[in-house]
Write an enzyme that holds these catalytic residues in place. Structure first.
Site, PDB file in Angstrom:
ATOM      1  N   PRO A 135       0.795  -1.229   0.000  1.00 16.76           N
ATOM      2  CA  PRO A 135       0.000   0.000   0.000  1.00 16.76           C
ATOM      3  C   PRO A 135       0.830   1.283   0.000  1.00 16.76           C
ATOM      4  O   PRO A 135       0.291   2.366   0.235  1.00 16.76           O
ATOM      5  CB  PRO A 135      -0.767  -0.122   1.323  1.00 16.76           C
ATOM      6  CG  PRO A 135       0.217  -0.816   2.233  1.00 16.76           C
ATOM      7  CD  PRO A 135       0.976  -1.787   1.345  1.00 16.76           C
ATOM      8  N   GLU A 136       2.128   1.183  -0.291  1.00 15.30           N
ATOM      9  CA  GLU A 136       3.015   2.340  -0.146  1.00 15.30           C
ATOM     10  C   GLU A 136       2.538   3.576  -0.906  1.00 15.30           C
ATOM     11  O   GLU A 136       2.607   4.703  -0.397  1.00 15.30           O
ATOM     12  CB  GLU A 136       4.436   1.970  -0.594  1.00 15.30           C
ATOM     13  CG  GLU A 136       5.231   1.167   0.427  1.00 15.30           C
ATOM     14  CD  GLU A 136       5.015  -0.325   0.311  1.00 15.30           C
ATOM     15  OE1 GLU A 136       5.823  -1.080   0.881  1.00 15.30           O
ATOM     16  OE2 GLU A 136       4.034  -0.741  -0.362  1.00 15.30           O
ATOM     17  N   LEU A 137       2.047   3.393  -2.151  1.00 18.74           N
ATOM     18  CA  LEU A 137       1.635   4.559  -2.945  1.00 18.74           C
ATOM     19  C   LEU A 137       0.494   5.327  -2.278  1.00 18.74           C
ATOM     20  O   LEU A 137       0.388   6.547  -2.445  1.00 18.74           O
ATOM     21  CB  LEU A 137       1.233   4.128  -4.351  1.00 18.74           C
ATOM     22  CG  LEU A 137       2.388   3.907  -5.338  1.00 18.74           C
ATOM     23  CD1 LEU A 137       1.873   3.329  -6.642  1.00 18.74           C
ATOM     24  CD2 LEU A 137       3.148   5.197  -5.586  1.00 18.74           C
ATOM     25  N   HIS A 139       0.363   6.081   0.654  1.00 17.17           N
ATOM     26  CA  HIS A 139       0.987   6.939   1.665  1.00 17.17           C
ATOM     27  C   HIS A 139       2.043   7.850   1.059  1.00 17.17           C
ATOM     28  O   HIS A 139       2.825   8.479   1.772  1.00 17.17           O
ATOM     29  CB  HIS A 139       1.605   6.071   2.763  1.00 17.17           C
ATOM     30  CG  HIS A 139       0.634   5.120   3.386  1.00 17.17           C
ATOM     31  ND1 HIS A 139      -0.379   5.533   4.232  1.00 17.17           N
ATOM     32  CD2 HIS A 139       0.506   3.768   3.267  1.00 17.17           C
ATOM     33  CE1 HIS A 139      -1.082   4.478   4.617  1.00 17.17           C
ATOM     34  NE2 HIS A 139      -0.574   3.408   4.036  1.00 17.17           N
TER      35      HIS A 139
END
Length: 245
Positions: A135-137, A139
């Protein structure tokens, strides 16, 4: 044997490493990351340990990097930033460099760095209801260190979808993509991982270690180069068997 961030115990020839920050879903801060690196290499050096199981305390396997630490790694301190990046890279490299197999027991959240940790292991047993993803993108950051293993284990389209969409997948989907070896009910995951690890631990440590080293070597070679490496290992192992008689 235990420490605050990581619990370490043996079950026969299997060493169990339990990430122990349940209140943070076992998010990887510097202390836990360092403890994992140290424990993996300690297991590698221990002649009584033939396989390792990696799991998490509480509800999750690992929710990724502990972002609360990021503010301490300010650009004005490049040495600290580089040291943390090197530590994370070293952790992900350890699994393929070890001669002993590592089985991940993955429940709850396995996100970002936690997803990368799960697939860095040699085998993965996942819960049916696991939340696995990158889910990095969402954040505003990049799934940087963990990207390399993901791309190597998936085709480009599926790997990019996981990275770009940021949506977690469940156990059956992870199994279908080849990111999990087995899928079990949540309450059976650790037990199943221990069963797999016990099987791996029952083989000759020399044969297992040589198999794993050759496996990771040929994965990066052409067919001709891989066959040559296999041929050399075949000769060496015949020598081992003859000497053992």
């Amino acid at each position: 044997m235990s420490m605050s961030e990581l619990l370490i115990e043996n079950q026969g020839a299997v060493r169990i490493l339990t990430m122990n920050r349940p209140e943070k879903h076992n998010a990887l801060n510097t202390a836990l990351t360092q403890a994992l690196v140290d424990a993996l290499w300690q297991a590698e050096r221990d002649a009584e340990v033939h396989a390792v199981v990696l799991t998490g305390a509480g509800k999750s396997f690992c929710a990724g990097a502990d972002t609360s630490e990021f503010s301490a790694l300010v650009p004005e301190d490049p040495q600290a930033v580089n040291a943390r990046a090197d530590l994370t890279t070293g952790l992900h490299l350890a699994f393929s460099r070890m001669s002993k197999p590592v089985v991940a027991a993955v429940r709850g959240n396995a996100l970002g760095g936690g997803a990368g940790l799960a697939i860095a292991c040699d085998l993965a047993v996942m819960a049916e209801n696991v939340r696995f993803g990158y889910p990095e993108l969402k954040h505003g950051i990049v799934a940087a260190v963990v990207m390399s293993n993901l791309v190597r284990q998936l085709g480009r389209k599926h790997a990019f979808e996981l990275l770009a969409m940021g949506e977690p997948i469940n156990g059956p989907r992870a199994l279908a993509l080849g990111l999990a070896n087995r899928v079990e009910p949540d309450d059976r995951v650790l037990e199943a991982a221990l069963e797999v690890a016990a099987k791996l631990a029952s083989w000759s440590p020399i044969a297992m270690g040589t198999t794993k080293r050759l496996f990771h070597r040929v994965a990066e070679l052409t067919l001709e180069e891989g066959l040559a490496a296999g041929r050399d290992t075949n000769v060496i192992m015949r020598g081992f068997r003859k000497a053992a008689k």
